[in-house]
Design a protein around this motif. Structure first.
Motif, PDB file in Angstrom:
ATOM      1  N   CYS A 185      85.101  22.006  18.350  1.00 22.61           N
ATOM      2  CA  CYS A 185      85.516  21.591  19.702  1.00 22.61           C
ATOM      3  C   CYS A 185      84.343  21.087  20.546  1.00 22.61           C
ATOM      4  O   CYS A 185      84.533  20.573  21.642  1.00 22.61           O
ATOM      5  CB  CYS A 185      86.164  22.765  20.413  1.00 22.61           C
ATOM      6  N   ASP A 204      85.915  29.381  10.982  1.00 22.48           N
ATOM      7  CA  ASP A 204      86.416  29.663  12.340  1.00 22.48           C
ATOM      8  C   ASP A 204      86.012  28.588  13.338  1.00 22.48           C
ATOM      9  O   ASP A 204      86.532  28.548  14.450  1.00 22.48           O
ATOM     10  CB  ASP A 204      85.906  31.025  12.813  1.00 22.48           C
ATOM     11  N   CYS A 205      85.030  27.738  12.996  1.00 20.04           N
ATOM     12  CA  CYS A 205      84.620  26.693  13.944  1.00 20.04           C
ATOM     13  C   CYS A 205      85.672  25.604  13.970  1.00 20.04           C
ATOM     14  O   CYS A 205      85.988  25.010  12.935  1.00 20.04           O
ATOM     15  CB  CYS A 205      83.269  26.117  13.544  1.00 20.04           C
ATOM     16  N   VAL A 222      86.244  30.092  23.510  1.00 20.68           N
ATOM     17  CA  VAL A 222      87.126  29.351  22.593  1.00 20.68           C
ATOM     18  C   VAL A 222      87.795  30.326  21.619  1.00 20.68           C
ATOM     19  O   VAL A 222      89.006  30.290  21.393  1.00 20.68           O
ATOM     20  CB  VAL A 222      86.321  28.274  21.824  1.00 20.68           C
TER      21      VAL A 222
HETATM   22  S1  SF4 Z   1      82.127  26.252  20.517  1.00 22.57           S
HETATM   23 FE1  SF4 Z   1      83.533  25.099  19.240  1.00 22.57          FE
HETATM   24  S2  SF4 Z   1      82.236  23.726  18.078  1.00 22.57           S
HETATM   25 FE2  SF4 Z   1      80.901  25.286  18.920  1.00 22.57          FE
HETATM   26  S3  SF4 Z   1      80.732  26.795  17.298  1.00 22.57           S
HETATM   27 FE3  SF4 Z   1      82.373  27.462  18.661  1.00 22.57          FE
HETATM   28  S4  SF4 Z   1      84.217  26.606  17.768  1.00 22.57           S
HETATM   29 FE4  SF4 Z   1      82.524  25.520  16.822  1.00 22.57          FE
END
Ligand code: SF4
Ligand code: SF4
Length: 483
Positions: A273, A269-270, A307
Motif C-alpha cells: 500500500c 502480509d505486505c 494498515v
Molecule cells: S505499510 Fe503497506 S507497503 Fe508498507 S510494509 Fe506495511 S503493508 Fe507493506
C-alpha cells in the motif's frame, strides 16, 4: 554520462548526479508519533525556557540557572559554577555523551537521529506548520504542481512567516544563554543589546530556516557524519527499524492473499500500500532493507501498524528487530534479543565510571586555590645585612560567593620572613589577605631568609593559604634560590 558496471556485470550508462526528489511526508498517528510529539515538546520547552529559570547564588553572583558568562569567564549550571581552569569537566561530559550515543546505537539503532537530534526536532516542527497551512501529503503535492494563485501566495506567505518566527525565536533563545535573559530580552526589544547578539540571532535564524525548512533530510543524508560512523559501530544484535520480509513477502493485495492462502500458496502480509513510504520523512522504502537515509524515526512502524489493524492482521510487520531474528524465524526458531552483550556493558560501564569520577570531583571540589610564579630576573637578591630575598607573583582564587580572608604561609624555610607588597595586614607574622567573592587576587610576595640560614642553592618551598573559618587550605610548590 558515465559508463558503469552493475553487480550483475552489466554495463550501463548512468548519470553521476541525481536531482533531489522533494519529500512530502504524510501525517500519521501511533505510538512512535506520540513519542516524537512528547520528546519534541520536551526538547523545545527546555531549549526556549531554560534561560528564564532562576537560581539563587547570593547577591554577588548571577541568578540565571544556566549561563555562559564570557566576560567573567564562568559557566553556571544550577548549583555548579565552573572556572576556565576546570574545563576538564566538559571533557568528561563529552565522553559521557559519546558513550551514551554509542549505547543508544547498540541497543536501538539511531535513537538520537530519529527522536532527539535538533535537525529532526526542528524539521518535524516545520513539517507540522507546513501541514497545518497547506494540508497533508496529497494536498501539498497537488498545490506544488498546480497553478499559482492568490490563495496559494497567501498560504506560502503564512508558512514562511511562521517558519521565520520559529527560526528567529531559536536564534533569540540561543543568545539568552550568554547573558541575563530578562535583561537581554528588554535590551533586544529596545535595540540597546550588544551588536554581537543581533548578529548571532541573524545567523541562527538563517541556519534554522534553511536547514529545517529547505534542506531537511539532505542534512542527514549528505552533511551529517553520524550515519557513516553509526554504520561502522553497529552489530547484528542492535534493534533497528526493520521490515520483517519473512512475514511480508510475497507482497499481494488483501483480496489476492485470501485467494492464494485458500489454495495453499504463499502470500505475505505486505499489501504493497506504500503507506510506510508515504509517511517517511526521508522518502525511502524501508522494505528495501537497512539504508543510510533511514533516521529510524519509527513512523513507518505506525503507518504499517495502522494498515495491519484495519486488515485485522497482527501489527509489527515493520518493527524494531534485526536480521538475526529474521533468519531464525525463517529456520523455524524463536526470536532472541541480546540487549546485554559486551559492547553494551562496556559503554554502560564507561558512562558509570566517568560519571562517578565527575560527581566525586564535583563533590570534593576546592573553593580556594593558589598559583605561584617565581620572579625570573633577578632570581634572588642579597641584601646589605647578608639576608637573601626572593620575589614571587602569587594569585589567589576564591570560588565562594562571599569575601574570604586567608592566612599565607611559606613552608620549607625556617625563620623566613613573608611579606605581601603594599599590605601590612598580618597576625603573628603571617600575612592576611582578603579575596573578593568569586574573584582572584594577585599580589607580589617577598620571602626573605636571614644571612645565617644554611640553604641549598635551590630549596623547595610550599606556599599555603588557609581559610581558618572553614578550615579550607590550598597550596602550590616553588623554589627559593640562593645566589
Ligand atoms: S505499510 Fe503497506 S507497503 Fe508498507 S510494509 Fe506495511 S503493508 Fe507493506
Ligand atoms: S524508513 Fe521508517 S524509520 Fe526510517 S526514516 Fe523512514 S519512516 Fe523513519
Amino acid at each position: 554520462m558515465n559508463e558503469r558496471v552493475d553487480p550483475a556485470g552489466l554495463v550501463a550508462d548512468a548519470p553521476l548526479y541525481a536531482a533531489r526528489k522533494k519529500v512530502y511526508p504524510q501525517s500519521v498517528s501511533g505510538t512512535y508519533r506520540n513519542v516524537k510529539w512528547g520528546l519534541m515538546a520536551f526538547c523545545l520547552g527546555v531549549y526556549y525556557l531554560l534561560p528564564f529559570v532562576r537560581w539563587d547564588r547570593g547577591p554577588q553572583a548571577p541568578s540565571q540557572a544556566v549561563l555562559v558568562d564570557f566576560p567573567n569567564r564562568r559557566f553556571y549550571f544550577f548549583f555548579i559554577e565552573l572556572w576556565p581552569q576546570e574545563v576538564y569537566y566538559f571533557t568528561g561530559l563529552l565522553i559521557v555523551a559519546a558513550m551514551a550515543l554509542f549505547l543508544m546505537n547498540a541497543v536501538g539503532g539511531r535513537i538520537w537521529c530519529g527522536y532527539l537530534c535538533p535537525q529532526t526536532v526542528w524539521t518535524d516542527l516545520f513539517y507540522a506548520v507546513e501541514r497545518l497551512i497547506e494540508g497533508d501529503r496529497r494536498d501539498r503535492i497537488r498545490k506544488d504542481k498546480g497553478a499559482f494563485s492568490l490563495r496559494r501566495a497567501g498560504e506560502l506567505t503564512a508558512k514562511h512567516t511562521i517558519w521565520l518566527m520559529i527560526a528567529w525565536w531559536t536564534g533569540g533563545a540561543w543568545v539568552l544563554y550568554f547573558a541575563d535573559a530578562p535583561t537581554l530580552v528588554r535590551d533586544l526589544a529596545t535595540f540597546r543589546a550588544p551588536f554581537a547578539a543581533y548578529v548571532w540571532i541573524g545567523i541562527l535564524t538563517f541556519t534554522t530556516y534553511t536547514l529545517a525548512g529547505f534542506m531537511r533530510e539532505q542534512v542527514c543524508t549528505y552533511m551529517c557524519p553520524w550515519p557513516r560512523i553509526q554504520a561502522a559501530l553497529t552489530d547484528e544484535w542492535a534493534l533497528n527499524v526493520t521490515y520483517r520480509h519473512d512475514r511480508g513477502e510475497p507482497r499481494v493485495s488483501a483480496k489476492k492473499a485470501d485467494e492464494l492462502r485458500h489454495k495453499g500458496l504463499p502470500a505475505g502480509d505486505c499489501v504493497d500500500c506504500f503507506q510506510c513510504v508515504a509517511v517517511c520523512p526521508t522518502g525511502i522504502d524501508i522494505r528495501n532493507g537497512a539504508q543510510l537515509e533511514c533516521i529510524m524515526c519509527g513512523l513507518c512502524i505506525d503507518a504499517c501498524d495502522n494498515v495491519m489493524a484495519k486488515l485485522g492482521r497482527p501489527t509489527g510487520l515493520i518493527a524494531y528487530d534485526n536480521d538475526v531474528n529474521i533468519k531464525r524465524r525463517l529456520e523455524g526458531k524463536a526470536n532472541v534479543y541480546r540487549l546485554v552483550r559486551p559492547r553494551t556493558v562496556i559503554y554502560a560501564a564507561v558512562i558509570a565510571l566517568v560519571g562517578a569520577i565527575m560527581l566525586y570531583a564535583l563533590a570534593t571540589r576546592s573553593f580556594l586555590d593558589i598559583s605561584v610564579l617565581h620572579d625570573r630576573n633577578p632570581l634572588a637578591v642579597m641584601l646589605a645585612d647578608g639576608s637573601v630575598r626572593n620575589a614571587y607573583t602569587v594569585r589567589l582564587l576564591n570560588k565562594q560567593t562571599h569575601y574570604r580572608t586567608v592566612a599565607l604561609d611559606v613552608e620549607g624555610l625556617p625563620h623566613a620572613k613573608v611579606q605581601v607588597v603594599g599590605s601590612d595586614a598580618a597576625i603573628e607574622g603571617r600575612p592576611y589577605v582578603a579575596i573578593g567573592p568569586d574573584q582572584t587576587a594577585e599580589m607580589r610576595v617577598l620571602v626573605t631568609v636571614p644571612a645565617d640560614a644554611k640553604l641549598e642553592k635551590s630549596t623547595g618551598v610550599t606556599f599555603r593559604i588557609a581559610d581558618t573559618d572553614v578550615r579550607e587550605t590550598a597550596a602550590a610548590r616553588d623554589h627559593f634560590i640562593v645566589p
